[in-house]
Design a protein around this motif. Sequence first.
Motif, PDB file in Angstrom:
ATOM      1  N   TRP A   8      29.069  17.064 117.604  1.00 43.89           N
ATOM      2  CA  TRP A   8      28.720  15.825 117.467  1.00 43.89           C
ATOM      3  C   TRP A   8      29.779  14.795 118.032  1.00 43.89           C
ATOM      4  O   TRP A   8      30.574  14.109 117.215  1.00 43.89           O
ATOM      5  CB  TRP A   8      28.398  15.392 115.852  1.00 43.89           C
ATOM      6  CG  TRP A   8      27.181  16.212 115.357  1.00 43.89           C
ATOM      7  CD1 TRP A   8      25.857  15.593 115.220  1.00 43.89           C
ATOM      8  CD2 TRP A   8      26.845  17.565 114.827  1.00 43.89           C
ATOM      9  NE1 TRP A   8      25.018  16.680 115.051  1.00 43.89           N
ATOM     10  CE2 TRP A   8      25.641  17.617 114.700  1.00 43.89           C
ATOM     11  CE3 TRP A   8      27.671  18.770 115.033  1.00 43.89           C
ATOM     12  CZ2 TRP A   8      25.135  18.830 114.385  1.00 43.89           C
ATOM     13  CZ3 TRP A   8      27.233  19.885 114.369  1.00 43.89           C
ATOM     14  CH2 TRP A   8      25.841  20.090 114.083  1.00 43.89           C
ATOM     15  N   GLY A  11      24.070  17.031 118.205  1.00 48.22           N
ATOM     16  CA  GLY A  11      24.452  18.400 117.831  1.00 48.22           C
ATOM     17  C   GLY A  11      23.580  19.494 117.690  1.00 48.22           C
ATOM     18  O   GLY A  11      23.697  20.583 118.432  1.00 48.22           O
ATOM     19  N   SER A  12      22.705  19.207 117.002  1.00 39.68           N
ATOM     20  CA  SER A  12      21.420  20.133 116.711  1.00 39.68           C
ATOM     21  C   SER A  12      20.769  20.391 118.044  1.00 39.68           C
ATOM     22  O   SER A  12      20.071  21.456 118.237  1.00 39.68           O
ATOM     23  CB  SER A  12      20.464  19.680 115.581  1.00 39.68           C
ATOM     24  OG  SER A  12      19.888  18.479 115.951  1.00 39.68           O
ATOM     25  N   GLN A  13      20.506  19.287 118.823  1.00 38.12           N
ATOM     26  CA  GLN A  13      19.846  19.585 120.276  1.00 38.12           C
ATOM     27  C   GLN A  13      20.628  20.304 121.048  1.00 38.12           C
ATOM     28  O   GLN A  13      20.118  21.151 121.905  1.00 38.12           O
ATOM     29  CB  GLN A  13      19.466  18.158 120.684  1.00 38.12           C
ATOM     30  CG  GLN A  13      18.374  17.441 120.281  1.00 38.12           C
ATOM     31  CD  GLN A  13      18.991  16.879 118.817  1.00 38.12           C
ATOM     32  OE1 GLN A  13      20.260  16.443 118.820  1.00 38.12           O
ATOM     33  NE2 GLN A  13      17.757  16.097 118.439  1.00 38.12           N
ATOM     34  N   LYS A  14      22.014  20.400 121.061  1.00 42.10           N
ATOM     35  CA  LYS A  14      22.820  20.993 121.971  1.00 42.10           C
ATOM     36  C   LYS A  14      22.716  22.557 121.594  1.00 42.10           C
ATOM     37  O   LYS A  14      22.692  23.546 122.099  1.00 42.10           O
ATOM     38  CB  LYS A  14      24.293  20.505 121.830  1.00 42.10           C
ATOM     39  CG  LYS A  14      24.626  19.478 122.517  1.00 42.10           C
ATOM     40  CD  LYS A  14      26.109  19.028 122.131  1.00 42.10           C
ATOM     41  CE  LYS A  14      26.283  17.774 122.709  1.00 42.10           C
ATOM     42  NZ  LYS A  14      27.650  16.931 122.421  1.00 42.10           N
ATOM     43  N   CYS A  15      22.518  22.812 120.072  1.00 43.89           N
ATOM     44  CA  CYS A  15      22.404  24.180 119.837  1.00 43.89           C
ATOM     45  C   CYS A  15      20.977  24.679 120.282  1.00 43.89           C
ATOM     46  O   CYS A  15      20.903  25.933 120.361  1.00 43.89           O
ATOM     47  CB  CYS A  15      22.429  24.224 117.962  1.00 43.89           C
ATOM     48  SG  CYS A  15      24.018  23.923 117.567  1.00 43.89           S
ATOM     49  N   GLU A  16      20.044  23.846 120.142  1.00 47.87           N
ATOM     50  CA  GLU A  16      18.751  24.065 120.594  1.00 47.87           C
ATOM     51  C   GLU A  16      18.741  24.459 122.215  1.00 47.87           C
ATOM     52  O   GLU A  16      18.299  25.598 122.527  1.00 47.87           O
ATOM     53  CB  GLU A  16      17.693  23.129 120.326  1.00 47.87           C
ATOM     54  CG  GLU A  16      17.478  23.055 118.865  1.00 47.87           C
ATOM     55  CD  GLU A  16      16.436  21.627 118.709  1.00 47.87           C
ATOM     56  OE1 GLU A  16      16.328  20.839 119.534  1.00 47.87           O
ATOM     57  OE2 GLU A  16      16.440  21.453 117.524  1.00 47.87           O
ATOM     58  N   TYR A  48      20.527  27.931 122.545  1.00 53.38           N
ATOM     59  CA  TYR A  48      19.357  29.214 122.394  1.00 53.38           C
ATOM     60  C   TYR A  48      18.513  29.315 123.599  1.00 53.38           C
ATOM     61  O   TYR A  48      18.168  30.453 123.823  1.00 53.38           O
ATOM     62  CB  TYR A  48      18.783  28.831 121.182  1.00 53.38           C
ATOM     63  CG  TYR A  48      17.813  29.956 120.587  1.00 53.38           C
ATOM     64  CD1 TYR A  48      18.472  30.824 119.915  1.00 53.38           C
ATOM     65  CD2 TYR A  48      16.587  29.816 120.785  1.00 53.38           C
ATOM     66  CE1 TYR A  48      17.544  31.921 119.573  1.00 53.38           C
ATOM     67  CE2 TYR A  48      15.845  30.779 120.369  1.00 53.38           C
ATOM     68  CZ  TYR A  48      16.121  31.868 119.693  1.00 53.38           C
ATOM     69  OH  TYR A  48      15.401  33.009 119.411  1.00 53.38           O
TER      70      TYR A  48
END
Length: 90
Positions: free
Chosen positions: A8, A15-20, A23
Amino acid sequence: LATVPVLWDGIGCGGSQKCEVAYLDMMQEKCGQDWHYEGVDVVNFLKNEFAKGKVVNAFDGKQWCRGELLARPTLVSRSKPSPEDPNKKE
């Protein structure tokens, strides 16, 4: 010990989109082209979605209203504008 990235950091995706995306990259490497994706800049996508004359739903602070856009909304950034930003206020 591996360093932990700061997801973030206000750069690029949240941050959550970077994780997606990480993946998806992992699955593409593991399973091949079945996991292929194309990145899309949301600003370019939204320019078409919020064009002048488009009918939209909008919240006026009290209720949802349906209406026609009289002009394209301007981009409002939560971060400091970059030097090349034409909307930068001095």
